[in-house]
Every structure is written in C-alpha cells, then in structure tokens.
Design an enzyme around this catalytic site. Structure first.
Site, PDB file in Angstrom:
ATOM      1  NE  ARG A 161     -21.861   3.370  -7.857  1.00 45.73           N
ATOM      2  CZ  ARG A 161     -21.151   2.645  -6.992  1.00 45.73           C
ATOM      3  NH1 ARG A 161     -19.873   2.367  -7.264  1.00 45.73           N
ATOM      4  NH2 ARG A 161     -21.686   2.197  -5.872  1.00 45.73           N
ATOM      5  NE  ARG A 187     -20.708   0.568   4.925  1.00 47.25           N
ATOM      6  CZ  ARG A 187     -20.008  -0.091   3.990  1.00 47.25           C
ATOM      7  NH1 ARG A 187     -19.050  -0.919   4.372  1.00 47.25           N
ATOM      8  NH2 ARG A 187     -20.266   0.071   2.710  1.00 47.25           N
ATOM      9  CE  LYS A 222     -26.586   0.646  -5.561  1.00 46.93           C
ATOM     10  NZ  LYS A 222     -25.502   1.130  -4.662  1.00 46.93           N
ATOM     11  CB  THR A 224     -21.861  -5.949  -7.862  1.00 47.74           C
ATOM     12  OG1 THR A 224     -22.854  -4.953  -7.648  1.00 47.74           O
ATOM     13  CG2 THR A 224     -21.130  -6.208  -6.567  1.00 47.74           C
TER      14      THR A 224
END
Length: 568
Positions: A129, A171, A314, A372
């Site tokens: 990935r 962010r 996702k 995760t």
C-alpha cells in the site's frame, strides 16, 4: 494423471507445528468434544475420535513456496480437512492449505528499500500500500518499481500495488515544536495561514469555521486529544481542552458526528490517480467516500483512460454510513478504516459497523479489508498486546479478505515481526474455525451468470472431499467468485495475465499462479498440476477439483461448464 472414480469418500487429516524437531500430538490442540461435528458436519461413531484420531506429524504449509524455509521456522499450525472415518490408508489425501486471509502492508521509511520489500514479501505481504498522505511521487515511484521488480523475478508469488488517496483531510498546520496542552486550557484553531503559537494553530481547510458549531467535540489525531468548541468568530474557533497531550504538526482533525464538506476526490487526489494510471497499479483505496457518485466518477475516468484498476472504497466518514449499500455496490470492494470511523462516530459503534460492512461485502461479492490500529503497539514494541491478537482473530473469523498494517510497517521499528504476527495468528484461526457461513443472498449478486452455480457446487465438492480447487482464468472473475464462497481448500488460480495474478493477491483463499496457456486444454491441465507438485503446493496422489466456467470461454464454447476431479 487419472480422473477420480466415483464413490471414493474419505481421507486423512493433518495439522501441525513448526520447527520440526519435536512432534506435537494433535489431541493437545483438539477443541472441546463435539467441535468436529459442529464445524465439519461429522457424526460420532464408536471408536472414532475425529481430529484426535489422527497421529500424523504436524506439517507447515507456507503462503507461497518461496517462503517454505522461513515458514517451517515460525508457523505452528495448518488447516486440515477431517473426513468421516479418516485413516492412514484413506484414498483422499489431505489438501495443501496455506494462509487464506491476505496481508496489506503500508510501505514507508522503514520498508522502502529493496531488501525490506523482498523480506516483507517472503514474510507474507500480499499487497503493498502506498499512502499518498505522505511522501511524494518520486518516493512512491521507487516503491512501485521495486515491487514490480520483485514480481518479475518471483516465480510463484505476486504482490499487488494499492494506491491510497489522501482525500479531503483536515489537518492542523506546522509548529516549531510540540505544544503541551492540559484539560481546561483554552486553545484556538484558525483558518489564517502560518499561525503556530502556544495557544493558536492554523487549519488547512477554509470552511472549517462554517462546519463546526458551539458544543461540537473536536478530535485531534484520531481522538488522542479532544477539544470542546466554545465559540467561533469569522476566522477562528475557540475551544476548551478536554483531553490534553502534545499537539504536533499536521495532525488530523475530526468533528464527532460530522464530515467535512470537501469533495471526496481533491485536486491532489486526481493528480495521484493519474500517477497510478501511468504506473498501472492494481487498486485504488479512495478516502472519505460519502456516496456512490464519487465511485462512478472515478470509474468513468479510469474507463476513459483505458485503465484496468479496481476501486476499493474506504468507509471512514459518518456521511458514508447511510449510503453503505449503494457505495459498496458501485465499488470493487471496501476498507473498514476504523481510525477516522471511530473519530466521527461513537467508538462503540465501530465493531458493529465492521461486522456489518464485512457481511455486506461478502453478500455482494466484494473484497473487504479491515484496517487501522491492528498491531499499533508493534510500532515501538517487538510483541503485540493480547487484545491486538484478538482483533486480528476477529477479523479473520468474520470473513475479511485482508487485514492491513499501517504505521507498523511504514515507520515502525519491527515491520517484519508485525507481518509474521498477522501471518501466524491468521493461520491459527483458519486452522480451528469453520469458514464463515455463505451469505444467503450471495447468489443474487451473480444471478445472471451460470458461473455462480458452478462456484457453489465446486465449493461443496472441495469441502466434502477435502480437495483444493484449480481454476483457469484470463479475467480473474471465476477465482474471485470462488473466493466469496470461502471453500476450505486453497483456490489455485492459473492465469496467463500477470496483471490478473497481481489483482488476485488480495482475495481470501486464492493462490494466484502465472502460467502460459496452451491451445490444448489437456496439456494445460497437466502442466498446471505438475507445476503445483514441483512447487510444493500439492503432492502426488492428491486430488483436486478443476473448474471450467466463467465470463469468457477458455478452450470451450461459452455454453459449456464443468467440474472435474483429477488426481496428481
């Protein structure tokens, strides 16, 4: 190679620990009485003791024949398929079964060298990935080239490449040094650029102020820190620290129960997607998908570009949950991205959503990845917590196609050990649990294809007789379909397309093998069975089920489908 005669019924079972010097009795691993009957449909007979009746030496089967020596040192268990009345002289030989659940590894500073990628592949990595939230195209190009070099050199293994888009991440800005924050302290987030003081930091999202309201809970870095929104101005959001800690640069921000109004595919993502098209990657993992329109937009782009790349959505946004069915229907698979999912929704909902998403993907014939925090502690520690081991086991038991490592292999101290933990825990779970039940409506996903019926019956043959399955495919369709039925034996998928071999590396239970097909079907069958034997993936005298079906004809007219039993 003779075709099996009708009426032959049963065979021996093996199960097995590792390193070879000491034999371990199978009955020490035996589950509670009655387990065999529940799992394998056995009936108790006088003198028949199920799994414990067999006294064979435990044998290790690697995930690829290249990893044989390494696997013999570390693995302890392998799945056996017990049959009623199994004896050492039985006609059906035990199938060769390796790890079925696939492992996705994120490549980063700890693993982006040739030596590490080779070692990860041999340790059990199936998919590499690339996280486009970090690094640049030059660094990712290096990894792509190294994986392709490995695939070109490896005779019997293939690693798929997955590009994971950054998505509309919110962010915090850069800071000269971490800011220590204590509960009760006031702190401000602002959309003004370049701010980084002890009590205020910039946010990279201009609509941030519009998206939050007083009373909202703001989570930083997946919930490592939390802030209660008290008030806001035209360009700033004033908060009270609820859970403190050290705020560092470029931390991810979520608002509990809300998603940002940014588009799912940003300008940067489109640039990264084009980069993936140019490099002929195998999968896109698309971040923060909120509706099916995003998937259709990307698939139309790929079609126009002539790119054969599958799309994995996702599931990590609160907005995606009401649209789960349509999103997964439009995609080729889904990733349960539990980090952001647990930040935007109550954490107690995450295990339930994981089970729901896995079940939905399986019923619709889609791949599913659990991701995760699976071995988060192994970023800095050489051994996992027992809770992390259980987390892996639950994902395997629920029927995930793959489990994923993020920081553990990207920047962790023990990337190889993390892969080995996933490998051995998956093997152990697969050896002792029944395959997840086939979803009742799986057939509806492929109701227009005769192949669906043949996949179902090939699985029954494999499970009842304890055989592996051999399938020949140019598109991967039949191998993927068989994977969704979860046969107990390995699915050996022979293809003459390297691209398809790499794609099949993601699917549960599929061992993809590249081989040139002959114009003569019988010659190709014999070549395939010989190859399995020479690579240690099958033994002389073992039976395999050979399936001929699929979307595109191979050595047959389109209306011809069959299942054969062949003896190696």
């Amino acid at each position: 190679m003779a075709q099996a005669a009708a009426g032959l019924t049963h065979g021996p079972v093996a199960a097995n620990p590792a390193s070879g010097s000491q034999k371990i009795r199978v009955d020490k691993l035996r589950p509670a009485r009655g387990f065999e009957a529940k799992v394998f449909g056995l009936t108790e007979k006088k003198g028949h003791r199920g799994v414990a009746a067999v006294r064979s030496e435990l044998q290790v089967i690697p995930s690829s024949s290249n990893s044989l020596d390494q696997a013999e040192e570390q693995d302890q268990y392998v799945q056996g398929i017990p049959q009623p009345g199994g004896t050492s002289g039985a006609i059906w030989s035990k199938p060769t079964v390796g790890r079925k659940t696939k492992i996705v590894c994120t490549i980063g500073p700890s693993t982006n060298t040739k030596e590490m990628i080779w070692q990860l592949a041999e340790a059990g990595m199936n998919v590499a990935r690339l996280n486009m939230s970090h690094g640049d195209h030059a660094s990712h190009q290096k990894v792509i080239d190294l994986v392709k070099e490995y695939n070109a050199q490896s005779k019997d293994n293939a690693i798929a490449i997955m590009l994971d888009t950054k998505g509309p991440e919110v962010r915090s800005g850069d800071l000269p040094q971490p800011i220590p924050l204590k509960p009760g302290q006031e702190f401000t987030f602002t959309i003004r650029r370049g701010v980084g003081t002890a009590d205020c930091v910039s946010v990279n999202y201009d609509d941030f102020v519009n998206d939050v309201e007083a009373g909202d809970m703001l989570l930083v870095d997946g919930g490592m820190m939390s802030f209660l929104v008290k008030s806001k101005t035209e360009d700033s959001v004033k908060c009270e620290v609820v859970d403190g800690g050290e705020l560092m640069s470029r931390r991810h921000l979520n608002v509990r129960g809300k998603s940002a109004t940014l588009p799912s595919i940003t300008e940067k993502d489109w640039d990264d997607i084009k980069f993936g098209v140019d490099n002929e990657i195998d999968f896109y993992a698309v971040s923060f998908v909120k509706d099916a329109a995003v998937v259709h937009e990307l698939k139309n782009y790929l079609k126009d570009a002539g790119a054969d790349i599958h799309v994995i959505v996702k599931i990590e946004s609160a907005d995606s949950i009401p649209n789960l069915h349509s999103i997964i229907t439009a995609s080729d698979g889904a990733m349960v991205a539990r980090g952001d999912l647990g930040a935007e929704l109550p954490i107690e909902e995450v295990p339930l959503l994981q089970e729901e998403i896995i079940g939905l993907c399986r019923s619709m014939g889609k791949a599913v990845i659990v991701a995760t925090n699976m071995l988060e502690s192994m970023i800095v520690h050489p051994t996992p917590t027992r809770a992390e081991v259980s987390d892996i086991a639950i994902a395997v038991k629920e029927g995930a196609d793959a489990i994923m490592l993020s920081g553990e292999t990207a920047h962790g101290k023990f990337p190889l050990k993390a892969v080995k933990v996933m490998h051995t825990v998956s093997l152990r779970m697969e050896a002792t649990i029944a395959p997840p039940p086939t979803p009742a409506n799986l057939g509806q996903a492929f109701k227009n294809h005769m192949s669906e019926m043949f996949a179902y019956h090939a699985t029954k043959v494999s499970n009842n007789l304890g055989t592996s399955i051999v399938v020949f495919t140019r598109t991967g369709f039949m191998a993927i379909l068989l994977s969704h039925y979860r046969p107990r034996g390995t699915i050996f998928a022979f293809t003459n397309e390297k691209k398809i071999q790499q794609r099949l590396a993601l699917y549960q239970g599929v061992c993809p093998i590249h081989m040139e097909f002959s114009a003569d079907a019988e010659e190709t069958f014999n070549n395939a069975l010989t190859l399995l034997q020479t690579q240690g993936l099958a033994k002389e005298g073992e039976h395999v089920a050979v399936v001929q079906s699929g979307k595109q004809p191979i050595w047959r007219s389109e209306s011809t489908h069959n299942i054969q039993l062949r003896k190696i």
